[in-house]
Motif scaffolding. Structure first.
Motif, short mmCIF file in Angstrom:
data_model
loop_
_atom_site.label_atom_id
_atom_site.label_comp_id
_atom_site.label_asym_id
_atom_site.label_seq_id
_atom_site.Cartn_x
_atom_site.Cartn_y
_atom_site.Cartn_z
N UNK A 50 49.85 23.89 37.06
CA UNK A 50 49.23 23.20 35.92
C UNK A 50 49.21 24.05 34.65
N UNK A 51 49.54 25.33 34.77
CA UNK A 51 49.48 26.23 33.61
C UNK A 51 50.79 26.17 32.82
N UNK A 52 51.06 25.00 32.27
CA UNK A 52 52.24 24.83 31.42
C UNK A 52 51.91 25.39 30.04
N UNK A 53 52.93 25.61 29.18
CA UNK A 53 52.66 26.10 27.83
C UNK A 53 51.63 25.21 27.11
N UNK A 54 50.64 25.84 26.51
CA UNK A 54 49.58 25.11 25.82
C UNK A 54 48.32 24.94 26.64
N UNK A 55 48.39 25.26 27.95
CA UNK A 55 47.21 25.18 28.81
C UNK A 55 46.62 26.59 28.95
N UNK B 180 37.38 12.44 45.29
CA UNK B 180 38.44 12.28 44.30
C UNK B 180 38.85 13.65 43.84
N UNK B 181 40.14 13.87 43.69
CA UNK B 181 40.67 15.14 43.22
C UNK B 181 40.91 15.03 41.71
N UNK B 182 40.31 15.93 40.96
CA UNK B 182 40.39 15.88 39.50
C UNK B 182 40.95 17.20 38.99
N UNK B 183 41.94 17.12 38.12
CA UNK B 183 42.45 18.31 37.41
C UNK B 183 41.69 18.43 36.10
N UNK B 184 41.01 19.54 35.92
CA UNK B 184 40.31 19.80 34.66
C UNK B 184 41.14 20.84 33.91
N UNK B 185 41.60 20.45 32.74
CA UNK B 185 42.55 21.26 31.97
C UNK B 185 41.91 21.68 30.65
N UNK B 186 41.94 22.99 30.40
CA UNK B 186 41.42 23.52 29.13
C UNK B 186 42.59 23.84 28.22
N UNK B 187 42.78 23.06 27.12
CA UNK B 187 43.91 23.31 26.23
C UNK B 187 43.73 24.61 25.45
N UNK C 100 50.63 16.07 23.85
CA UNK C 100 51.74 16.96 24.20
C UNK C 100 51.55 17.53 25.60
N UNK C 101 50.30 17.89 25.92
CA UNK C 101 50.01 18.46 27.24
C UNK C 101 50.19 17.42 28.34
N UNK C 102 49.80 16.19 28.08
CA UNK C 102 50.00 15.14 29.09
C UNK C 102 51.48 14.98 29.44
N UNK C 103 52.30 15.05 28.40
CA UNK C 103 53.75 14.95 28.64
C UNK C 103 54.26 16.15 29.44
N UNK C 104 53.79 17.35 29.07
CA UNK C 104 54.24 18.57 29.74
C UNK C 104 53.76 18.63 31.19
#
Length: 489
Positions: free
Chosen positions: A404-409, A425-432, A440-444
């Motif tokens: 999940x650590x793509x550029x911008x995350x 439920x499995x939830x990904x919590x992403x800190x930009x 952009x992050x959703x696409x990446x």
């Protein structure tokens, strides 16, 4: 190594030992090597004059810096056992911990006593809290004494006839890690184990005489000073830290991942080698450090029970494309294997001797699920207790979070939250990262999420991830509560 440090400090007393930074980042000498040795002598004499003898326990609530180091050197010299008090643990937990350790004396600076007294309301906002230290045992003030503080240590006590303790199997330090108020858990390191850990750090970092090292932990201070390298304490404010790095140009820098991220956001330049640990450090963070000028960026896998255990450089970590988090090959002397449940077990000369109140055990049960790859490197697959059970399938977050650590995350974790049908439920919590657009992050993230197969999260939430503890690791319970609030809006 602590014995060698004492001799090394006295050999070149006029050289700088501990540096701080002005607001402009310019280095300022906080203590010379001779001043450290002098302070250690004074503390040792004062403790001996109070009747403390080898094997006694001393609680230590002193901010990192020359005084704290001098206190630990004095304890080492007399064979006293230091119990490190963490003001971030909460007063109830600390009371339980100190009841277990039973200190003969508590050494505290004015700041610690303020947190326990008149400044308690202010300190609470910073998540710092100490009980009334007098409840824990007799208290003595180290450093400047302010009104309301306990009496100061007698730094004028006679220094003749002080013993030098040499039993390397004796206890050296107690560090509290986890547990509840009813069952606190404390790690006990012997003198030989502590020395082995610091020797391992020195071999890994190889500090050079006269070349500054930036870092504030005991395991950084001692090996660097023993080698003749001055140590700069990192500035607390990110912008000042960025200026400090620019002016000092340290050969080696040790910062925790949260502090690294803050420094990078403040535009900090890096030089030489940068080391980070105590919390997860993904390949993306290490590559950011290299892009900011570091010749090498290393992630160090370490535990309170064994420091350090493994290390990996940014380029090796970035090249790893299998599931899980590569933390590197075990360092020399460290043995690693997995038990029947997949939990990583570690052993070695630097491992803790035991938990206080328990029998010695050569193997450290890390609580991490892990495997050893074909090259013998440790690959983490998540915390055993963090497993999420969804649709009768066990999902270990650490196995998938690196993807999940793509550029911008900046940071990303997977948490389970209760579902209406009793499942999770499995939830990904992403800190930009600052300035990164959510679209952009959703696409990446689309492709990494697709490749997660049956572990693909049910939802993705963009938010700042709560941190907790001394090492500022992601607080999964708080993150799960945050995800629940976001999804229930």
């Amino acid at each position: 190594m602590l014995d060698r440090l004492d001799h090394a400090l006295r050999a070149r007393p006029d050289r700088p030992a501990v540096l701080t930074a002005t607001r402009t980042g310019a280095p300022r000498v906080r203590a010379t090597r001779g001043e450290l040795a002098e302070l250690s002598d004074a503390f040792a004499a004062a403790l001996h004059a109070r009747g403390l003898r080898a094997g006694d326990t001393v609680g230590v609530a002193v901010r990192p810096g020359p005084r704290a180091l001098a206190v630990l050197l004095a304890l080492w010299r007399l064979g006293l056992r230091g119990a490190v008090l963490d003001p971030g643990a909460g007063p109830d937990v600390l009371r339980a911990r100190l009841a277990l350790a039973r200190p003969s004396l508590v050494l505290a600076d004015a700041a610690a006593q303020a947190v326990a007294g008149w400044a308690r309301p202010l300190a609470r906002r910073a998540r710092l809290a100490l009980p009334d230290l007098a409840e824990l045992g007799p208290v003595a003030t180290v450093g400047r004494r302010l009104p309301g503080c306990a009496p100061a240590l007698d730094r004028g006590a006679p220094r003749t006839g002080l013993p030098v303790h040499g039993d390397h199997d004796a206890d050296a330090v107690i560090v509290f890690t986890s547990g509840t108020t009813s069952r606190p858990r404390a790690v006990v390191h012997t003198r030989s184990g502590l020395a082995a850990g610091m020797a391992s750090v020195r071999t890994l970092i190889d500090p050079a005489p006269g070349h500054p090292v930036l870092g504030g932990t005991f395991f950084v201070l001692v090996p660097a000073l023993t080698a003749g390298a001055p140590v700069a304490l990192p500035a607390r404010r990110p912008r000042v830290l960025a200026r400090q790095l620019h002016r000092l140009r340290p050969r080696d820098t040790y910062l925790t991942p949260p502090r690294l991220r803050d420094a990078l956001d403040a535009g900090a330049p890096f030089h030489g080698r940068v080391w980070t640990g105590s919390a997860p450090a993904g390949a993306g963070l290490l590559e950011r450090v290299r892009a900011a000028g570091a010749a090498e960026a290393w992630g160090v896998y370490a535990l309170t029970e064994l420091f350090p255990a493994a290390a990996v450089e940014a380029r090796e970590k970035a090249a790893f494309d299998a599931p899980g988090d590569l933390v590197g090959a075990p360092l020399p002397g460290v043995l690693a294997e997995s038990d029947a449940d997949g939990q990583l077990l570690l052993a070695g000369p630097a491992a803790r001797h035991r938990y206080l109140g328990e029998e010695p055990d050569p193997w450290v049960r890390t609580g991490d699920r892990a495997r050893l790859d074909g090259a013998g490197r440790i690959v983490l697959e998540g915390r055993c207790k963090d497993m999420v059970l969804r649709r009768a399938e066990n999902i270990y977050p650490g196995l998938y979070e690196p993807a999940l650590h793509v550029p911008g995350v900046e940071l990303a974790v997977l948490v389970g939250i209760p579902a209406a049908d009793g499942d999770e439920r499995l939830v990904a919590v992403v800190q930009p990262r600052r300035g990164a657009a959510e679209s952009t992050l959703r696409t990446a993230l689309a492709e990494p999420l697709r490749r997660m197969g049956n572990a693909r999260p049910d939802s993705v939430v963009f938010a700042r991830i709560p941190l907790a503890g001394r090492s500022r690791k992601p607080d999964r319970a708080a993150t799960a509560a945050l995800a629940t609030r976001h999804l229930n809006r």
